[in-house]
Structures are given as C-alpha cells and as structure tokens.
Design a protein around this motif. Structure first.
Motif, PDB file in Angstrom:
ATOM      1  N   UNK A 134     -14.508  24.150 -10.126  1.00 30.13           N
ATOM      2  CA  UNK A 134     -13.878  25.464 -10.082  1.00 30.13           C
ATOM      3  C   UNK A 134     -14.147  26.233 -11.362  1.00 30.13           C
ATOM      4  N   UNK A 135     -15.048  25.700 -12.184  1.00 32.98           N
ATOM      5  CA  UNK A 135     -15.402  26.408 -13.406  1.00 32.98           C
ATOM      6  C   UNK A 135     -14.368  26.275 -14.495  1.00 32.98           C
ATOM      7  N   UNK A 136     -13.534  25.241 -14.411  1.00 29.77           N
ATOM      8  CA  UNK A 136     -12.554  25.006 -15.465  1.00 29.77           C
ATOM      9  C   UNK A 136     -12.903  23.706 -16.156  1.00 29.77           C
ATOM     10  N   UNK A 137     -13.210  23.791 -17.429  1.00 29.66           N
ATOM     11  CA  UNK A 137     -13.697  22.617 -18.141  1.00 29.66           C
ATOM     12  C   UNK A 137     -12.779  22.259 -19.294  1.00 29.66           C
ATOM     13  N   UNK A 205      -7.997  32.053 -16.646  1.00 33.38           N
ATOM     14  CA  UNK A 205      -8.615  31.059 -17.510  1.00 33.38           C
ATOM     15  C   UNK A 205      -9.233  31.757 -18.719  1.00 33.38           C
ATOM     16  N   UNK A 206      -9.078  31.145 -19.870  1.00 26.10           N
ATOM     17  CA  UNK A 206      -9.718  31.598 -21.097  1.00 26.10           C
ATOM     18  C   UNK A 206     -10.677  30.521 -21.576  1.00 26.10           C
ATOM     19  N   UNK A 207     -11.710  30.945 -22.205  1.00 25.73           N
ATOM     20  CA  UNK A 207     -12.535  29.966 -22.915  1.00 25.73           C
ATOM     21  C   UNK A 207     -13.032  30.602 -24.203  1.00 25.73           C
ATOM     22  N   UNK A 208     -13.053  29.830 -25.264  1.00 22.05           N
ATOM     23  CA  UNK A 208     -13.528  30.345 -26.553  1.00 22.05           C
ATOM     24  C   UNK A 208     -14.775  29.592 -26.973  1.00 22.05           C
ATOM     25  N   UNK A 209     -15.756  30.338 -27.440  1.00 24.07           N
ATOM     26  CA  UNK A 209     -16.911  29.688 -28.067  1.00 24.07           C
ATOM     27  C   UNK A 209     -16.867  29.966 -29.561  1.00 24.07           C
TER      28      UNK A 209
ATOM     29  N   UNK B 115     -10.303  34.686 -30.063  1.00 26.83           N
ATOM     30  CA  UNK B 115     -11.702  35.041 -29.986  1.00 26.83           C
ATOM     31  C   UNK B 115     -12.082  35.623 -31.340  1.00 26.83           C
ATOM     32  N   UNK B 135     -19.773  26.592 -16.530  1.00 26.72           N
ATOM     33  CA  UNK B 135     -18.422  26.984 -16.153  1.00 26.72           C
ATOM     34  C   UNK B 135     -18.217  28.475 -16.138  1.00 26.72           C
ATOM     35  N   UNK B 136     -19.291  29.224 -15.997  1.00 23.56           N
ATOM     36  CA  UNK B 136     -19.182  30.682 -15.887  1.00 23.56           C
ATOM     37  C   UNK B 136     -19.636  31.091 -14.502  1.00 23.56           C
ATOM     38  N   UNK B 137     -18.726  31.674 -13.759  1.00 25.23           N
ATOM     39  CA  UNK B 137     -19.033  31.977 -12.365  1.00 25.23           C
ATOM     40  C   UNK B 137     -18.910  33.464 -12.084  1.00 25.23           C
ATOM     41  N   UNK B 202     -22.110  35.544 -26.458  1.00 26.88           N
ATOM     42  CA  UNK B 202     -20.853  35.352 -25.732  1.00 26.88           C
ATOM     43  C   UNK B 202     -19.880  34.539 -26.583  1.00 26.88           C
ATOM     44  N   UNK B 203     -18.712  35.112 -26.813  1.00 26.45           N
ATOM     45  CA  UNK B 203     -17.700  34.456 -27.652  1.00 26.45           C
ATOM     46  C   UNK B 203     -16.551  33.881 -26.835  1.00 26.45           C
ATOM     47  N   UNK B 204     -16.466  34.313 -25.605  1.00 29.60           N
ATOM     48  CA  UNK B 204     -15.370  33.807 -24.791  1.00 29.60           C
ATOM     49  C   UNK B 204     -15.532  34.184 -23.338  1.00 29.60           C
ATOM     50  N   UNK B 205     -14.740  33.577 -22.514  1.00 27.11           N
ATOM     51  CA  UNK B 205     -14.770  33.847 -21.082  1.00 27.11           C
ATOM     52  C   UNK B 205     -13.343  34.041 -20.572  1.00 27.11           C
ATOM     53  N   UNK B 206     -13.190  35.007 -19.714  1.00 29.71           N
ATOM     54  CA  UNK B 206     -11.926  35.233 -19.024  1.00 29.71           C
ATOM     55  C   UNK B 206     -12.136  35.035 -17.532  1.00 29.71           C
ATOM     56  N   UNK B 207     -11.120  34.588 -16.880  1.00 33.65           N
ATOM     57  CA  UNK B 207     -11.172  34.604 -15.415  1.00 33.65           C
ATOM     58  C   UNK B 207      -9.783  34.939 -14.903  1.00 33.65           C
TER      59      UNK B 207
END
Lengths: 210, 210
Positions: A134-137, A205-209, B115, B135-137, B202-207
């Motif tokens: 589901x794209x959640x890691x 969902x959030x993700x930080x790089x 972020x 994990x990016x859709x 890309x520094x982050x992802x939201x869903x």
DNA sequence: ATTAGAGGTGAACAAACGAGCACTATATAT
DNA sequence: ATATATAGTGCTCGTTTGTTCACCTCTAAT
C-alpha cells in the motif's frame, strides 16, 4: 465568517485578547469594567454574553476568570494555513494508552485542509513492512483519526494482543479481517477476538527524506 | 538553567502548563489540589510559592487564578509550528516554468521542522507508477526542494524531453542515469542529453486518504 | 408613537477563592 | 539526637468574583 460585532464588543474583545497576552490569564468582569469605565459588572457581563453567543469567546461555567478565546486556531486561518499541531507517537508501549506521555516523541504540524482530520488526530511512526504494497514503509508517519470503528477497506491502527498494528480492515461475509499489504504475511481473522480493538483510521501518510 | 524542581513541583508545574493550554486560563488552587488529591489549599499554595521562588511562575497579587507561566514565549517557540505555505503543483505543462500560475493547484502547509526544506520548496502531485518500489504511488504529493544538482541515490524531479518526471538519480562510472523504481520501466541514461534538467530533490512524501 | 436592541447603573447575594495558622509526617543531612 | 526541607491536614477568615434583579438612556426601525 463569524457574526458581526458592534464597535463596543470589538473593543472589549480586543482588550481581553490583549490582557491574556500580557498576563497569561483572562481579566475579571470588574477589570474589564474599570478599563471601559463601566461601573456595573452586569454591563460587562452582557458584552461577554454577546461575544459568547457570537462565537468569539467560551465561558466555562461561572468560575472566576473562566473566559477563554475561541481564537487561536482561527488566527492561523486568517494567515491561510489551517494547521493543527498533533502529537507524534513513537513506539506504542503495551499497557499504556496510546497518547500517554511515554509514547509521545514530538509534534507535527498538519494541514487539515488536506488531511481531513480533527484536532484529536495523532501521528504514528510505522514499524515493519506489513503494508508495503500500500506504499507504506518502515519509518513512514501515518496520520490517524482516532475512532473505534472502521469501514471496509480502510487502513486502520488496531491493538491486537497488546500490540499496535497497522493493517487494512476487511469486512467479508459478516466476519472481520486484518489484511497486511504484504504477500509474506497472512490474513488475520479478528472475529470474536477479545484482544482486538480499533484505535483509529489512517487518513494520511508522511515520509521524510534526509 | 532554572533552579531544580522536586518531582512533585515538576508535576504540578506541568499540570498548570497543560491546564492553561487546554482552558486558556490558569487553574485555581483547589483545582490543582483535586488533581493531585491534596485536600488543603495550603498544601497547594506552598507548591505554587516554591515555583514562584524558583522562577517558574509569576503570581500577581492574590487575585483568583492570577497564576501565569514565566516562559510562555519560550514555550510558544518550542511548540511553535514552523510552517511554510508552499504551492501545490498539479500537472506540469510542457513549456511553462514549473511554478507558473497555470500549474498551481493550491497551497500546502508543511512543517519545516520535519521536512528540512526552505520556503522556496514546492509540492508536486505524482502521476504514474514509476516509483512504486520506493513507496510513491499515483496521487501522492512529493515535497520538492528546488535545485539543479543532486547526489547519487536521491529521488529527483527532472525535466526530460519537455516532460516532468520523478526518478531516482544514479551516478555510476561518470555517467548519470534516471532509475524508475518499477521493474517494468527501463533505466534511462541522461548523459549528454540536452533536454534533461534537474528541477529539484524530493524531500518528503504526502498521501491523503479520503 | 411604539417597539426593539445595545449599553449602562447600583445594590445585594452566594459561591468560589487565596491567605493564614497550628499541627503532623517523613525523609535526609549534620 | 537534631535540625532542615518537603509535603500534607483541617480549619477559619476576608475578599473577590460571577450572577441577578429592577430600572434608566439612547438610537434606529416599524
């Protein structure tokens, strides 16, 4: 937008706002009265009542100084950022309520124009790879709206045998299942399980790089 | 640093802090007493006195609820949401600068405590499934820090043949590649391609789930 | 001419509140 | 053994505070 205020009401509202800013607590009726040269507390009270009715103040009971501004959330709104500050839950210690202080790791600002959540939402760090499809890691942060029910297909946070888990909630033929989005994990039936509770529904969902 | 507090004093300070946060005004001695099961207001008062003496609280006169925290500014800063409002780019129309008005679809508040981006960041809606293994859709929103260079392994937004694309940037043996995180797509060499430009990292992802 | 709404007066009252006192308990350090 | 600091009880006292009453003034709309 809120209802219109009279000039007098606006002045009084601004005074209260200012007073709280300076002192850290709200003024009494008499303190307000002194400022505006209103001899009777009743005159002041009616202004407060009007401000409450129009949605600018909240007065809790009849306690002393129990005036509070509705405002602070609204301030952000005027600046065009609809932001809640929600707690970020790190690990979930079994036996403690999820929002217990032990679990809180920080704060997170979320834009509730986008995540349609209420202020009681919280954020949770994801561990494990059970939702990878589901794209959640691992390391992702999920925004959770606390509720004890869920609809079919929603991703939920649940307690199962004293452990917090992130799964898709499936209703099928009157039974309930937790479905991991990972081919290596099995479907779990939670029908008739006493140690199963829904904690909330994942809204984002959030993700930080880094 | 301030003087040391006893455990009890710290608890009480935190309770007051919390109370103010929730209610907008400080608690009374009796309200504090009720929380900590201290029957006498005098017991509570001495804690307050101690907190005043140690510089954590200010009590003005003997008015009701006239307790205020010393460091609201400090606290506010800690709790302050460091938020930027950044533009959300929907589609990227070929031939236009990415931040052209035609492309902007809305605004997004991001917490730059989390972020680590500057205010010139922007957000971009993801189309296609080329980054699914990362994990990016489709439908996700990526936070992009605009820059024209990137390090090996970073996920970047790039223009390639007048189209915006999201790929992992790979440096290998002096050559540059764009690597889709999807087994169905090929690695693309961008060495010596004139129609290739890095737009940002890309520094982050939201869903959002709705 | 009358009604309605906003704003204000002055007094009286009960409840809530902070302050204070004498006394007790329990540690820890001298 | 004896201070010393922290923590708490039970009580009283005087003050502050919000509430309520009947009544007044002014302005704007009906």
């Amino acid at each position: 937008m809120k209802k219109e205020l009279t000039d007098r009401q606006k002045s009084i509202y601004e005074f209260i706002e200012n007073f709280v800013q300076i002192h850290g607590y709200p003024p009494t009726l008499r303190e307000i009265g002194k400022e505006f040269e209103i001899a009777s507390t009743f005159g002041v009270k009616r202004h407060i009542d009007a401000l409450v009715k129009k949605g600018y103040l909240i007065v809790e009971g009849s306690a002393s100084r129990a005036i509070s501004l509705v405002d602070p959330a609204e301030k952000a709104e005027e600046e065009n950022l609809n932001v809640y500050s929600i707690p970020l839950v790190g690990r979930v210690a079994a036996g403690f309520p999820i929002l217990a202080e032990q679990n809180i790791e920080g704060k997170l600002a979320i834009d509730h124009n986008l995540f349609s959540v209420k202020p009681d939402a919280f954020a949770l760090k994801v561990r494990g790879d059970s939702m990878i499809n589901a794209g959640i890691v691992e390391g992702d942060v999920v925004i959770v709206s606390p509720q004890t029910n869920a609809r079919n297909g929603e991703i939920i946070v649940a307690m199962l045998a004293d452990e917090a888990t992130l799964k898709r909630f499936i209703v099928k033929g009157g039974d309930y299942y937790l479905m991991p989005e990972n081919d290596n994990y099995p479907l779990i039936s939670v029908k008739n399980r006493e140690d199963f509770t829904i904690i909330g529904v994942v809204k984002g969902v959030y993700r930080f790089y880094n």
